[in-house]
Design a protein around this motif. Structure first.
Motif, PDB file in Angstrom:
ATOM      1  N   SER A 149       0.821  -1.209   0.000  1.00 38.15           N
ATOM      2  CA  SER A 149       0.000   0.000   0.000  1.00 38.15           C
ATOM      3  C   SER A 149       0.860   1.268   0.000  1.00 38.15           C
ATOM      4  O   SER A 149       0.343   2.365  -0.194  1.00 38.15           O
ATOM      5  N   LYS A 150       2.176   1.135   0.190  1.00 34.02           N
ATOM      6  CA  LYS A 150       3.064   2.299   0.244  1.00 34.02           C
ATOM      7  C   LYS A 150       3.927   2.385  -1.001  1.00 34.02           C
ATOM      8  O   LYS A 150       4.500   1.388  -1.448  1.00 34.02           O
ATOM      9  N   ILE A 151       4.033   3.596  -1.548  1.00 29.63           N
ATOM     10  CA  ILE A 151       4.861   3.828  -2.728  1.00 29.63           C
ATOM     11  C   ILE A 151       6.319   3.830  -2.316  1.00 29.63           C
ATOM     12  O   ILE A 151       6.704   4.514  -1.368  1.00 29.63           O
ATOM     13  N   ASP A 152       7.129   3.072  -3.047  1.00 28.78           N
ATOM     14  CA  ASP A 152       8.561   3.001  -2.795  1.00 28.78           C
ATOM     15  C   ASP A 152       9.302   3.988  -3.697  1.00 28.78           C
ATOM     16  O   ASP A 152      10.039   4.847  -3.234  1.00 28.78           O
ATOM     17  N   THR A 153       9.102   3.843  -5.024  1.00 26.73           N
ATOM     18  CA  THR A 153       9.767   4.729  -5.986  1.00 26.73           C
ATOM     19  C   THR A 153       8.808   5.141  -7.094  1.00 26.73           C
ATOM     20  O   THR A 153       7.842   4.432  -7.409  1.00 26.73           O
TER      21      THR A 153
ATOM     22  N   ASP B 178      13.486  10.462 -11.174  1.00 26.33           N
ATOM     23  CA  ASP B 178      13.287   9.317 -10.294  1.00 26.33           C
ATOM     24  C   ASP B 178      13.142   9.838  -8.877  1.00 26.33           C
ATOM     25  O   ASP B 178      14.000  10.600  -8.408  1.00 26.33           O
ATOM     26  N   TYR B 179      12.071   9.431  -8.203  1.00 24.44           N
ATOM     27  CA  TYR B 179      11.801   9.876  -6.846  1.00 24.44           C
ATOM     28  C   TYR B 179      11.788   8.671  -5.929  1.00 24.44           C
ATOM     29  O   TYR B 179      10.930   7.804  -6.040  1.00 24.44           O
ATOM     30  N   ASP B 180      12.772   8.596  -5.044  1.00 23.30           N
ATOM     31  CA  ASP B 180      12.827   7.560  -4.020  1.00 23.30           C
ATOM     32  C   ASP B 180      12.056   8.123  -2.830  1.00 23.30           C
ATOM     33  O   ASP B 180      12.583   8.933  -2.072  1.00 23.30           O
ATOM     34  N   VAL B 181      10.816   7.717  -2.687  1.00 22.93           N
ATOM     35  CA  VAL B 181       9.922   8.275  -1.664  1.00 22.93           C
ATOM     36  C   VAL B 181      10.456   7.981  -0.267  1.00 22.93           C
ATOM     37  O   VAL B 181      10.434   8.845   0.613  1.00 22.93           O
ATOM     38  N   THR B 182      10.960   6.777  -0.055  1.00 20.88           N
ATOM     39  CA  THR B 182      11.480   6.391   1.254  1.00 20.88           C
ATOM     40  C   THR B 182      12.671   7.258   1.660  1.00 20.88           C
ATOM     41  O   THR B 182      12.740   7.735   2.788  1.00 20.88           O
ATOM     42  N   ALA B 183      13.599   7.487   0.744  1.00 22.26           N
ATOM     43  CA  ALA B 183      14.795   8.292   1.027  1.00 22.26           C
ATOM     44  C   ALA B 183      14.532   9.793   0.920  1.00 22.26           C
ATOM     45  O   ALA B 183      15.334  10.598   1.393  1.00 22.26           O
TER      46      ALA B 183
END
Length: 163
Positions: A84-88, A110-115
């Motif tokens: 359910s969570k977007i990673d990248t 490129d978007y690394d949502v976690t970082a």
């Protein structure tokens, strides 16, 4: 002798600006709370439950806090453990990243949502007020509001006009 000293003074005063353009640059306007929800809207959506990916196409708009990212297509990879969570996010097709005070354009992002990091590549153009910076790669840390432009960086800085 005075014209030489004046020229030297001008060169020395501009030297820090040139080095800033090729090192870290403040992107305060692109700073955002990376823990806020990511909202994605588009003309169409294709989901692959098997590998946990989704492809948004047509007028894609991604919103997170004050940050807006627009592109023709965005491929999303969801978390390996929490689907359910977007990673990248991988955006392509004329990417625009906008905040209240800054805007950046590139071919791909490129978007690394976690970082909380966005990497924009391919003819990157960044506008900060009246100042413009161009290069081939822009890396932005959204949490700290810092970034770096690489790849034959060109900067146009507008002096403040005095009244």
């Amino acid at each position: 002798m005075r014209p030489t000293l004046a020229a030297l003074a001008i060169c020395l005063s501009l030297a820090p600006l040139a080095s800033v353009a090729q090192q870290q640059v403040a992107f305060g306007g692109l700073k955002t709370d990376t823990k806020l929800p990511v909202e994605v809207t588009s003309d169409s959506l294709s989901v692959n439950q098997t590998d946990g990916t989704a492809t948004f196409t047509g007028n894609v708009l991604i919103v997170q806090g004050e940050m807006r990212l627009k592109a023709a297509q965005v491929d999303v990879a969801y978390g390996k453990t929490d689907k359910s969570k977007i990673d990248t996010l991988h955006a392509s097709g004329g990417v625009t990243l906008v905040s209240a005070t800054e805007a950046a354009e590139s071919k791909v992002a490129d978007y690394d949502v976690t970082a909380g990091k966005v990497v924009m590549t391919g003819d990157v153009l960044l506008t900060q007020g009246k100042n413009v910076m161009a290069g081939q790669k822009l890396t932005v840390d959204l949490a700290s509001g810092t970034g770096q432009m690489d790849g034959r960086v060109r900067t146009v800085l507008q002096p403040e006009t005095q009244k």
